[in-house]
Scaffold this motif. Structure first.
Motif, PDB file in Angstrom:
ATOM      1  N   ARG A   1       0.828  -1.214   0.000  1.00 18.53           N
ATOM      2  CA  ARG A   1       0.000   0.000   0.000  1.00 18.53           C
ATOM      3  C   ARG A   1       0.859   1.259   0.000  1.00 18.53           C
ATOM      4  NH1 ARG A   1      -2.271  -3.778   3.371  1.00 18.53           N
ATOM      5  NH2 ARG A   1      -4.398  -4.421   2.865  1.00 18.53           N
ATOM      6  N   THR A   2       2.143   1.110   0.255  1.00 11.90           N
ATOM      7  CA  THR A   2       3.052   2.251   0.226  1.00 11.90           C
ATOM      8  C   THR A   2       4.214   1.931  -0.697  1.00 11.90           C
ATOM      9  OG1 THR A   2       4.405   1.491   2.091  1.00 11.90           O
ATOM     10  CG2 THR A   2       2.461   2.812   2.619  1.00 11.90           C
ATOM     11  N   ALA A   3       5.126   2.864  -0.825  1.00 11.60           N
ATOM     12  CA  ALA A   3       6.235   2.719  -1.765  1.00 11.60           C
ATOM     13  C   ALA A   3       7.138   1.546  -1.402  1.00 11.60           C
ATOM     14  CB  ALA A   3       7.061   4.001  -1.778  1.00 11.60           C
TER      15      ALA A   3
ATOM     16  N   ILE B   1       9.284   0.887  -7.506  1.00 14.71           N
ATOM     17  CA  ILE B   1       8.177   0.086  -8.026  1.00 14.71           C
ATOM     18  C   ILE B   1       6.851   0.798  -7.760  1.00 14.71           C
ATOM     19  CG2 ILE B   1       7.028  -2.150  -7.957  1.00 14.71           C
ATOM     20  CD1 ILE B   1       9.590  -3.387  -7.012  1.00 14.71           C
ATOM     21  N   PRO B   2       6.042   1.012  -8.794  1.00 11.58           N
ATOM     22  CA  PRO B   2       4.767   1.700  -8.573  1.00 11.58           C
ATOM     23  C   PRO B   2       3.913   0.967  -7.544  1.00 11.58           C
ATOM     24  CG  PRO B   2       5.238   1.525 -10.920  1.00 11.58           C
ATOM     25  CD  PRO B   2       6.250   0.679 -10.207  1.00 11.58           C
ATOM     26  N   THR B   3       3.286   1.723  -6.652  1.00 13.45           N
ATOM     27  CA  THR B   3       2.394   1.112  -5.675  1.00 13.45           C
ATOM     28  C   THR B   3       1.158   0.567  -6.385  1.00 13.45           C
ATOM     29  OG1 THR B   3       1.441   3.292  -5.306  1.00 13.45           O
ATOM     30  CG2 THR B   3       3.113   2.563  -3.754  1.00 13.45           C
ATOM     31  N   GLY B   4       0.526  -0.393  -5.734  1.00 14.74           N
ATOM     32  CA  GLY B   4      -0.750  -0.878  -6.238  1.00 14.74           C
ATOM     33  C   GLY B   4      -0.661  -1.868  -7.380  1.00 14.74           C
ATOM     34  N   ILE B   5       0.538  -2.401  -7.676  1.00 19.19           N
ATOM     35  CA  ILE B   5       0.637  -3.460  -8.673  1.00 19.19           C
ATOM     36  C   ILE B   5       1.306  -4.672  -8.027  1.00 19.19           C
ATOM     37  CG2 ILE B   5       0.783  -1.829 -10.606  1.00 19.19           C
ATOM     38  CD1 ILE B   5       3.770  -2.475 -10.818  1.00 19.19           C
ATOM     39  N   PHE B   6       0.956  -5.851  -8.509  1.00 16.81           N
ATOM     40  CA  PHE B   6       1.648  -7.047  -8.049  1.00 16.81           C
ATOM     41  C   PHE B   6       3.050  -7.056  -8.644  1.00 16.81           C
ATOM     42  CE2 PHE B   6      -2.781  -8.603  -7.564  1.00 16.81           C
ATOM     43  CZ  PHE B   6      -2.710  -8.921  -6.209  1.00 16.81           C
TER      44      PHE B   6
ATOM     45  N   GLY C   1       1.462   6.924   0.998  1.00 16.64           N
ATOM     46  CA  GLY C   1       0.502   6.003   0.422  1.00 16.64           C
ATOM     47  C   GLY C   1       0.603   5.832  -1.077  1.00 16.64           C
ATOM     48  N   PRO C   2      -0.431   5.215  -1.699  1.00 15.52           N
ATOM     49  CA  PRO C   2      -0.374   4.886  -3.126  1.00 15.52           C
ATOM     50  C   PRO C   2      -0.091   6.091  -4.007  1.00 15.52           C
ATOM     51  CG  PRO C   2      -2.223   3.799  -2.084  1.00 15.52           C
ATOM     52  CD  PRO C   2      -1.660   4.729  -1.063  1.00 15.52           C
ATOM     53  N   THR C   3       0.739   5.881  -5.019  1.00 10.01           N
ATOM     54  CA  THR C   3       1.151   6.979  -5.874  1.00 10.01           C
ATOM     55  C   THR C   3       1.005   6.651  -7.352  1.00 10.01           C
ATOM     56  OG1 THR C   3       3.411   6.120  -5.675  1.00 10.01           O
ATOM     57  CG2 THR C   3       2.820   7.934  -4.254  1.00 10.01           C
ATOM     58  N   TRP C   4       0.796   5.372  -7.703  1.00 12.68           N
ATOM     59  CA  TRP C   4       0.753   4.994  -9.110  1.00 12.68           C
ATOM     60  C   TRP C   4      -0.416   5.650  -9.840  1.00 12.68           C
ATOM     61  CZ3 TRP C   4       2.821   3.375 -13.372  1.00 12.68           C
ATOM     62  CH2 TRP C   4       2.038   2.876 -14.416  1.00 12.68           C
ATOM     63  N   LYS C   5      -0.101   6.283 -10.954  1.00 10.76           N
ATOM     64  CA  LYS C   5      -1.124   6.858 -11.829  1.00 10.76           C
ATOM     65  C   LYS C   5      -0.791   6.403 -13.248  1.00 10.76           C
ATOM     66  CE  LYS C   5      -1.880  11.061  -9.071  1.00 10.76           C
ATOM     67  NZ  LYS C   5      -0.936  10.703  -8.019  1.00 10.76           N
ATOM     68  N   PRO C   6      -1.750   5.765 -13.934  1.00 10.98           N
ATOM     69  CA  PRO C   6      -1.468   5.290 -15.297  1.00 10.98           C
ATOM     70  C   PRO C   6      -1.032   6.411 -16.200  1.00 10.98           C
ATOM     71  CG  PRO C   6      -3.549   4.400 -14.475  1.00 10.98           C
ATOM     72  CD  PRO C   6      -3.106   5.433 -13.489  1.00 10.98           C
TER      73      PRO C   6
END
Length: 318
Positions: free
Chosen positions: A76-78, A111-116, A313-318
């Motif tokens: 959930r975090t970096a 590594i982007p947050t929120g991806i496996f 917290g999450p930072t990934w944005k497509p």
């Protein structure tokens, strides 16, 4: 009086071989996990914590022999890795086939947050990657791809809903009233992005020799404001070389960690002298005065990590 510098030596790191749910799964059963600063995300009570102080982020490491891999999981975090030793393949996506990148010694991957994501040692010798995790509690643990939990149960490890491991091979079982960790539903899985290699690598990977060139005269900003890589994940990372280290001592304003990559370094902290080698981790507390300098001629580089007030917290944005 508490020292303003704390050092964890590479050669004194204490591994945990039962840190996560895949500790018995063939292909992942030779991993060694290290919690260097902060509580980390280990699911095992056997994990040794070298420095328990909350400093705004966590420092850890993973050591693996050749062909050993870390199973697909998310945070959930970096989660930022740099390669201390060896050659590593990082892969990501629901099944680990959405994208991949190979990193060499010194390379860094935010590594982007929120991806496996998962990783494996593809070198010919024992390898080590150092990790920086966002937040003091590192997001409250690890989110595993469903197949990882299923495979682990077949080899005797069960994870409780509270994130604690139980080893049925040792006669352990879930306490009464405690349920196993629920598998993610298809709806929940659909929320995990599947970015391609081209989506990720240009924005989240920095190569060692590129940073060496950029840090010739001044520190290279790797993560943080106006940095090489995307996201401000609750900490900032600079890359410094012989040519970009400040000549004079400076006052440390926030919790700061220095981690040599190449060469040996002198660290003078409030008049106390230390020598740092690749793989060592040095925590300097706010208020201390620090002066860094290479201890001999030749190639010298290090990473410097500082806590920031940015959300972890999450930072990934497509």
């Amino acid at each position: 009086m508490t020292s303003t510098a704390q050092i964890v030596r590479y050669g004194e790191l204490k591994p945990c071989r039962t840190a996560f749910i895949d500790a018995h799964t063939p292909g992942s059963d030779q991993k060694e996990n290290f919690t260097i600063i902060g509580g980390g995300v280990s699911e095992s009570p056997d994990q040794y914590v070298h420095i328990a102080d909350p400093i705004g982020f966590n420092i850890g490491a993973a050591g693996q022999p050749p062909k050993c891999r870390n199973s697909l999981h998310s945070h959930r975090t970096a989660e930022v890795f740099f390669v201390a030793k060896g050659r590593w393949r990082f892969f990501w996506g629901r099944w680990g086939d959405a994208g991949e990148v190979v990193l060499q010694e010194g390379d860094i991957f935010n590594i982007p947050t929120g991806i496996f994501r998962g990783f494996e040692n593809i070198g010919t010798d024992y390898g080590m990657i150092m990790a920086v995790l966002g937040g003091d509690d590192a997001g409250g643990g690890v989110i595993w791809a469903p197949q990882v939990i299923t495979d682990a149960a077949e080899h005797g490890l069960v994870l409780s809903e509270k994130g604690k491991l139980y080893d049925t091979k040792k006669g352990q079982k879930l306490p009464e009233g405690v349920r196993p960790m629920a598998l993610l539903t298809q709806q929940e899985l659909a929320a995990f992005p599947e970015p391609t290699t081209l989506d990720v690598v240009p924005h989240y990977v920095a190569r060692y020799w590129d940073m060496m060139a950029l840090a010739d005269k001044q520190p290279a900003r790797v993560i943080g404001e106006n940095a090489m890589l995307r996201d401000k994940p609750g900490f900032e990372i600079d890359f410094l070389t012989r040519g970009s280290i400040p000549d004079a001592p400076y006052k440390v304003e926030v919790n700061e960690v220095v981690m040599p990559v190449r060469g040996h370094w002198h660290a003078d902290v409030d008049g106390d002298a230390y020598t740092l080698a690749p793989g060592d981790t040095c925590l300097i507390k706010p208020g201390a005065h620090l002066r860094l300098a290479p201890s001999m001629t030749g190639e010298s580089s290090l990473y410097r990590i500082r806590a920031t007030k940015d959300p972890a917290g999450p930072t990934w944005k497509p």
